[in-house]
Design a protein around this motif. Structure first.
Motif, PDB file in Angstrom:
ATOM      1  N   UNK A 139       0.804  -1.216   0.000  1.00 21.08           N
ATOM      2  CA  UNK A 139       0.000   0.000   0.000  1.00 21.08           C
ATOM      3  C   UNK A 139       0.842   1.273   0.000  1.00 21.08           C
ATOM      4  N   UNK A 140       2.141   1.132   0.017  1.00 18.83           N
ATOM      5  CA  UNK A 140       3.002   2.311   0.013  1.00 18.83           C
ATOM      6  C   UNK A 140       2.737   3.111  -1.258  1.00 18.83           C
ATOM      7  N   UNK A 141       2.432   4.391  -1.102  1.00 22.58           N
ATOM      8  CA  UNK A 141       2.161   5.250  -2.242  1.00 22.58           C
ATOM      9  C   UNK A 141       0.746   5.146  -2.751  1.00 22.58           C
ATOM     10  N   UNK A 142      -0.100   4.355  -2.105  1.00 17.94           N
ATOM     11  CA  UNK A 142      -1.489   4.203  -2.558  1.00 17.94           C
ATOM     12  C   UNK A 142      -2.464   4.641  -1.459  1.00 17.94           C
ATOM     13  N   UNK A 143      -2.125   5.691  -0.770  1.00 15.60           N
ATOM     14  CA  UNK A 143      -2.953   6.273   0.283  1.00 15.60           C
ATOM     15  C   UNK A 143      -3.341   5.220   1.327  1.00 15.60           C
ATOM     16  N   UNK A 144      -2.377   4.650   2.037  1.00 17.40           N
ATOM     17  CA  UNK A 144      -2.695   3.569   2.969  1.00 17.40           C
ATOM     18  C   UNK A 144      -3.595   3.992   4.123  1.00 17.40           C
ATOM     19  N   UNK A 145      -3.437   5.195   4.641  1.00 17.74           N
ATOM     20  CA  UNK A 145      -4.268   5.600   5.776  1.00 17.74           C
ATOM     21  C   UNK A 145      -5.656   6.017   5.310  1.00 17.74           C
ATOM     22  N   UNK A 150     -12.221   6.177   8.249  1.00 18.29           N
ATOM     23  CA  UNK A 150     -13.415   6.850   7.762  1.00 18.29           C
ATOM     24  C   UNK A 150     -14.211   6.056   6.746  1.00 18.29           C
ATOM     25  N   UNK A 151     -13.894   4.810   6.534  1.00 17.61           N
ATOM     26  CA  UNK A 151     -14.592   3.991   5.545  1.00 17.61           C
ATOM     27  C   UNK A 151     -15.457   2.912   6.192  1.00 17.61           C
ATOM     28  N   UNK A 152     -15.498   2.854   7.528  1.00 19.27           N
ATOM     29  CA  UNK A 152     -16.295   1.854   8.214  1.00 19.27           C
ATOM     30  C   UNK A 152     -15.722   0.446   8.126  1.00 19.27           C
ATOM     31  N   UNK A 153     -14.422   0.343   7.978  1.00 19.48           N
ATOM     32  CA  UNK A 153     -13.799  -0.979   7.876  1.00 19.48           C
ATOM     33  C   UNK A 153     -13.846  -1.699   9.216  1.00 19.48           C
ATOM     34  N   UNK A 155     -12.055  -4.368  10.016  1.00 21.66           N
ATOM     35  CA  UNK A 155     -10.736  -4.866  10.415  1.00 21.66           C
ATOM     36  C   UNK A 155      -9.832  -3.777  10.982  1.00 21.66           C
ATOM     37  N   UNK A 156     -10.327  -2.558  11.139  1.00 22.42           N
ATOM     38  CA  UNK A 156      -9.500  -1.467  11.647  1.00 22.42           C
ATOM     39  C   UNK A 156      -9.066  -1.722  13.088  1.00 22.42           C
ATOM     40  N   UNK A 157      -9.893  -2.447  13.852  1.00 22.42           N
ATOM     41  CA  UNK A 157      -9.587  -2.686  15.258  1.00 22.42           C
ATOM     42  C   UNK A 157      -8.326  -3.506  15.448  1.00 22.42           C
ATOM     43  N   UNK A 158      -8.048  -4.413  14.531  1.00 16.87           N
ATOM     44  CA  UNK A 158      -6.869  -5.271  14.700  1.00 16.87           C
ATOM     45  C   UNK A 158      -5.791  -5.017  13.664  1.00 16.87           C
ATOM     46  N   UNK A 159      -5.894  -3.933  12.908  1.00 17.74           N
ATOM     47  CA  UNK A 159      -4.897  -3.676  11.868  1.00 17.74           C
ATOM     48  C   UNK A 159      -3.509  -3.420  12.444  1.00 17.74           C
ATOM     49  N   UNK A 160      -3.431  -2.935  13.674  1.00 16.95           N
ATOM     50  CA  UNK A 160      -2.131  -2.734  14.307  1.00 16.95           C
ATOM     51  C   UNK A 160      -1.428  -4.055  14.554  1.00 16.95           C
ATOM     52  N   UNK A 161      -2.201  -5.134  14.658  1.00 19.42           N
ATOM     53  CA  UNK A 161      -1.642  -6.439  14.956  1.00 19.42           C
ATOM     54  C   UNK A 161      -1.113  -7.151  13.698  1.00 19.42           C
ATOM     55  N   UNK A 162      -1.609  -6.765  12.528  1.00 16.33           N
ATOM     56  CA  UNK A 162      -1.227  -7.447  11.287  1.00 16.33           C
ATOM     57  C   UNK A 162       0.281  -7.452  11.028  1.00 16.33           C
ATOM     58  N   UNK A 163       1.001  -6.318  11.158  1.00 16.82           N
ATOM     59  CA  UNK A 163       2.453  -6.378  10.935  1.00 16.82           C
ATOM     60  C   UNK A 163       3.163  -7.320  11.903  1.00 16.82           C
ATOM     61  N   UNK A 164       2.675  -7.387  13.143  1.00 15.28           N
ATOM     62  CA  UNK A 164       3.293  -8.299  14.107  1.00 15.28           C
ATOM     63  C   UNK A 164       3.091  -9.754  13.700  1.00 15.28           C
ATOM     64  N   UNK A 165       1.915 -10.077  13.200  1.00 17.23           N
ATOM     65  CA  UNK A 165       1.635 -11.456  12.802  1.00 17.23           C
ATOM     66  C   UNK A 165       2.367 -11.851  11.529  1.00 17.23           C
TER      67      UNK A 165
END
Length: 191
Positions: A139-145, A150-153, A155-165
């Motif tokens: 997603x680098x360069x493709x507006x990752x944030x 603001x899109x009602x996703x 999976x936003x609650x656990x997105x911080x955990x994805x890089x760790x996993x």
């Protein structure tokens, strides 16, 4: 008996079902049921068999404990092998598909299979690359944030955990490998 061409037994009376099951009958009107003509008694199924011919079993196949035999046709493309295959066989031999232990053991077998595949990749000319193949840079360069907030996703609650996993197991493996190499190379203290 499962896997027969016979239709199941008679359906209980609608009034009996309505009395036994709260809310039953929402789709009782035949006009609302697309399969209604095929549900009538006496309809010929078109099957030329009573029980389908059993596929020849070339080797042992996993079968859930709640079934008496294998289904008439089954896949043979990916036979179970190695440690992950032994783990999966244990899940099928010991636990019913209705038990959580069955599925957790199958997940453990999948993890062992993934780890084995990663280790095998190091013996090839092109080993796995956890950075590019995991999609971390996708997603680098493709507006990752902007694509997340603001899109009602959900999976936003656990997105911080994805890089760790995704990257975490690689970091742990690198630390363990480094410690093993340092232990093997470091001169031992002589008594």
């Amino acid at each position: 008996m499962p896997y027969t061409s016979d239709k199941p037994g008679p359906v209980p009376d609608a009034d009996a079902l309505r009395a036994r099951i709260p809310g039953w009958g929402a789709d009782a009107d035949p006009a609302d049921r697309p399969a209604f003509p095929r549900e009538q008694p006496g309809i010929v199924t078109g099957a030329h068999w009573d029980v389908p011919e059993q596929q020849v079993e070339a080797g042992s196949r996993e079968r859930s404990v709640e079934h008496l035999r294998l289904t008439p046709v089954f896949g043979t493309a990916q036979p179970l092998q190695g440690v992950s295959g032994a783990i999966r066989r244990f899940a099928y031999e010991r636990y019913s598909e209705g038990q959580t232990a069955h599925w957790l053991i199958l997940v453990a077998g999948d993890r062992v299979d993934a780890i084995t595949a990663h280790l095998r990749s190091f013996a090839t000319a092109r080993p796995d690359d956890p950075i590019t193949q995991s999609g971390v840079l996708g997603e680098r360069g493709r507006r990752p944030w902007a694509s997340r907030i603001g899109r009602g996703r959900v999976d936003l609650k656990h997105s911080w955990l994805d890089p760790l996993l995704v990257v975490g197991p690689w970091v742990v493996t690198a630390v363990i490998a480094t410690r093993i190499v340092l232990w093997a190379v470091r001169p031992r203290a002589r008594n």
